[in-house]
Structure formats: C-alpha cells, structure tokens
Motif scaffolding. Structure first.
Motif, PDB file in Angstrom:
ATOM      1  N   GLN A 121       0.834  -1.198   0.000  1.00  0.00           N
ATOM      2  CA  GLN A 121       0.000   0.000   0.000  1.00  0.00           C
ATOM      3  C   GLN A 121       0.869   1.248   0.000  1.00  0.00           C
ATOM      4  O   GLN A 121       2.087   1.175   0.107  1.00  0.00           O
ATOM      5  N   ALA A 122       0.233   2.395  -0.122  1.00  0.00           N
ATOM      6  CA  ALA A 122       0.959   3.660  -0.177  1.00  0.00           C
ATOM      7  C   ALA A 122       1.786   3.862   1.090  1.00  0.00           C
ATOM      8  O   ALA A 122       1.408   3.426   2.179  1.00  0.00           O
ATOM      9  N   GLU A 123       2.918   4.515   0.911  1.00  0.00           N
ATOM     10  CA  GLU A 123       3.830   4.782   2.019  1.00  0.00           C
ATOM     11  C   GLU A 123       4.055   6.287   2.092  1.00  0.00           C
ATOM     12  O   GLU A 123       3.991   6.979   1.073  1.00  0.00           O
ATOM     13  N   THR A 124       4.333   6.784   3.288  1.00  0.00           N
ATOM     14  CA  THR A 124       4.565   8.212   3.489  1.00  0.00           C
ATOM     15  C   THR A 124       5.876   8.411   4.240  1.00  0.00           C
ATOM     16  O   THR A 124       6.177   7.670   5.180  1.00  0.00           O
ATOM     17  N   ILE A 125       6.643   9.413   3.808  1.00  0.00           N
ATOM     18  CA  ILE A 125       7.872   9.785   4.511  1.00  0.00           C
ATOM     19  C   ILE A 125       7.966  11.303   4.515  1.00  0.00           C
ATOM     20  O   ILE A 125       7.440  11.972   3.611  1.00  0.00           O
ATOM     21  N   VAL A 126       8.603  11.868   5.536  1.00  0.00           N
ATOM     22  CA  VAL A 126       8.785  13.317   5.642  1.00  0.00           C
ATOM     23  C   VAL A 126      10.276  13.623   5.498  1.00  0.00           C
ATOM     24  O   VAL A 126      11.103  13.055   6.215  1.00  0.00           O
ATOM     25  N   LEU A 127      10.586  14.514   4.552  1.00  0.00           N
ATOM     26  CA  LEU A 127      11.973  14.880   4.258  1.00  0.00           C
ATOM     27  C   LEU A 127      12.154  16.386   4.370  1.00  0.00           C
ATOM     28  O   LEU A 127      11.296  17.157   3.920  1.00  0.00           O
ATOM     29  N   SER A 140       1.214  12.363  -3.690  1.00  0.00           N
ATOM     30  CA  SER A 140       0.954  13.589  -2.939  1.00  0.00           C
ATOM     31  C   SER A 140       2.248  14.133  -2.349  1.00  0.00           C
ATOM     32  O   SER A 140       3.066  13.355  -1.844  1.00  0.00           O
ATOM     33  N   VAL A 141       2.409  15.448  -2.430  1.00  0.00           N
ATOM     34  CA  VAL A 141       3.519  16.126  -1.762  1.00  0.00           C
ATOM     35  C   VAL A 141       2.936  17.361  -1.078  1.00  0.00           C
ATOM     36  O   VAL A 141       2.309  18.191  -1.732  1.00  0.00           O
ATOM     37  N   VAL A 155       8.757  18.342   3.549  1.00  0.00           N
ATOM     38  CA  VAL A 155       7.685  17.882   2.667  1.00  0.00           C
ATOM     39  C   VAL A 155       7.257  16.490   3.101  1.00  0.00           C
ATOM     40  O   VAL A 155       8.091  15.655   3.458  1.00  0.00           O
ATOM     41  N   ARG A 156       5.947  16.275   3.092  1.00  0.00           N
ATOM     42  CA  ARG A 156       5.395  14.939   3.358  1.00  0.00           C
ATOM     43  C   ARG A 156       5.066  14.315   2.012  1.00  0.00           C
ATOM     44  O   ARG A 156       4.243  14.840   1.260  1.00  0.00           O
ATOM     45  N   PRO A 174       1.179  20.724   8.103  1.00  0.00           N
ATOM     46  CA  PRO A 174       1.120  21.360   6.782  1.00  0.00           C
ATOM     47  C   PRO A 174       1.342  22.866   6.887  1.00  0.00           C
ATOM     48  O   PRO A 174       0.905  23.517   7.837  1.00  0.00           O
ATOM     49  N   ALA A 175       2.031  23.410   5.892  1.00  0.00           N
ATOM     50  CA  ALA A 175       2.278  24.852   5.829  1.00  0.00           C
ATOM     51  C   ALA A 175       1.047  25.573   5.313  1.00  0.00           C
ATOM     52  O   ALA A 175       0.061  24.960   4.873  1.00  0.00           O
TER      53      ALA A 175
END
Length: 197
Positions: free
Chosen positions: A21-27, A47-48, A76-77, A158-159
């Motif tokens: 499934q979709a994965e999310t990381i914050v950089l 999505s970003v 960014v997420r 989120p900004a």
C-alpha cells in the motif's frame, strides 16, 4: 543510478520488499518549494505537502519558523506507491537531486536550522532503512563532503496554503527560476525512468 550511488552495498538495500500500500515519509532539505516541486515530478508519488517538522504545534507557521528558534525544519510529506517508486529511489532522489546533503543548517541561499537536512521516518522500518542508506553513502563517499543529514522524530504540520504547490503555481518566480528549476533538469537527466511532466 541507485547502485552507482551506493556501490556494492546497494544490493542489501534494494532487496527490501515493496509494501502493498501507499507509504509516506517526511523529508527536510532547504526551502520546501523546491523539495515539493521535485517530488511532484516523480512517477509513483501521489501527494507532496509542504510543511514543518521537528517542533511543536504552536510554532508551526512560517513567521515563527523563520525566527530559527522553533526546532522546526521546512519539510515535505511525500506519499508514494512502493510498487512504482521504492523508498531507495525516493531517498536517492532526495540525496542526489532535491538538496545538498553535505550542507549543515543551510541550503544555498537559505541559512538556519529550519533549512537543515533531515529525514523524519514514519515507521521503524523506514528509520532502519534510512540509517543504513546514509551509512552506505558515507562508506563510499560520492559527494563533496560527509553527509550531515539527521534522522529525527517529530510530527508534521502542513504549511500555509500560500506555500502549497508553489513551484507549479509560480514557475517564473525569480527564486524558483534560480534555485529550483535546475533541480527538475537534474531529475530528468539522472532519473529519466522516474521523471514525469
């Protein structure tokens, strides 16, 4: 590109199975306008979102973060499909294209800890993988200096709406033209199989 970046140790990193499934990381890696703009052009990224990570909820706004006293980093997420783009590929783009991981608390022309290079893993597996990735890069240096990217913890906020999709909405902005458009060209040249218009 990843094997040439990491050398022989790439085989160890690349055998990790893709998630179903979709994965999310914050950089974090400098101004989030350019980071967001780069990853919006990566196949498999759905999505970003630009935002802040590393500080508290009360300080998660541009005016506060700009004081350099909140602990936040512009971040960014990224949500991606591991079947189309692996975590190894996302991190490779992050280190090679999206920013300079050898600059401490700055990304030209921006300076301060809010512009630091940092990964905010969203799972224990991501943390382990990211730590191994950085060790591999430092074991066989391919950059001008040692990697200063930190592995951190912290919630993502989120900004403001003004900052979202900034490069896409303002392609002729002087900052974008000078500092961020060259990154898109670098993405296209180094990762043609992952680049999308």
């Amino acid at each position: 590109m990843i094997k040439s970046l990491l050398g022989a140790s790439a085989a160890v990193l690349l055998v990790l199975p893709n998630a179903a499934q979709a994965e999310t990381i914050v950089l974090a890696g400098g101004c989030f306008w350019g980071m967001e703009g780069v990853f919006e052009h990566v196949k498999g990224v759905s999505s970003v979102v630009s935002g802040y990570a590393g500080g508290g909820a009360g300080d998660a706004n541009y005016d506060a973060v700009s004081t350099e006293r909140t602990g936040h980093a512009e971040s960014v997420r990224i949500t991606f499909d591991p079947a189309q783009v692996s975590l190894a590929q996302v991190l490779s783009i992050y280190f090679v294209v999206a920013h300079d991981p050898t600059q401490l608390n700055r990304q030209t022309p921006d300076e301060g800890p809010s512009y630091r290079s940092a990964i905010f893993p969203q799972s224990a597996a991501q943390r382990t993988f990211s730590e191994a990735f950085i060790r591999s890069l430092n074991a066989k240096p391919r950059f001008r200096g040692r990697i200063v990217t930190r592995i951190e913890s912290g919630r993502f906020y989120p900004a403001e709406a003004f900052h979202q999709d900034f490069m896409r909405r303002n392609p002729s902005h002087p900052y974008i033209l000078r500092w961020d458009m060259p990154k898109l060209q670098k993405l296209k040249v180094n990762y043609p199989e992952l680049y999308r218009n």
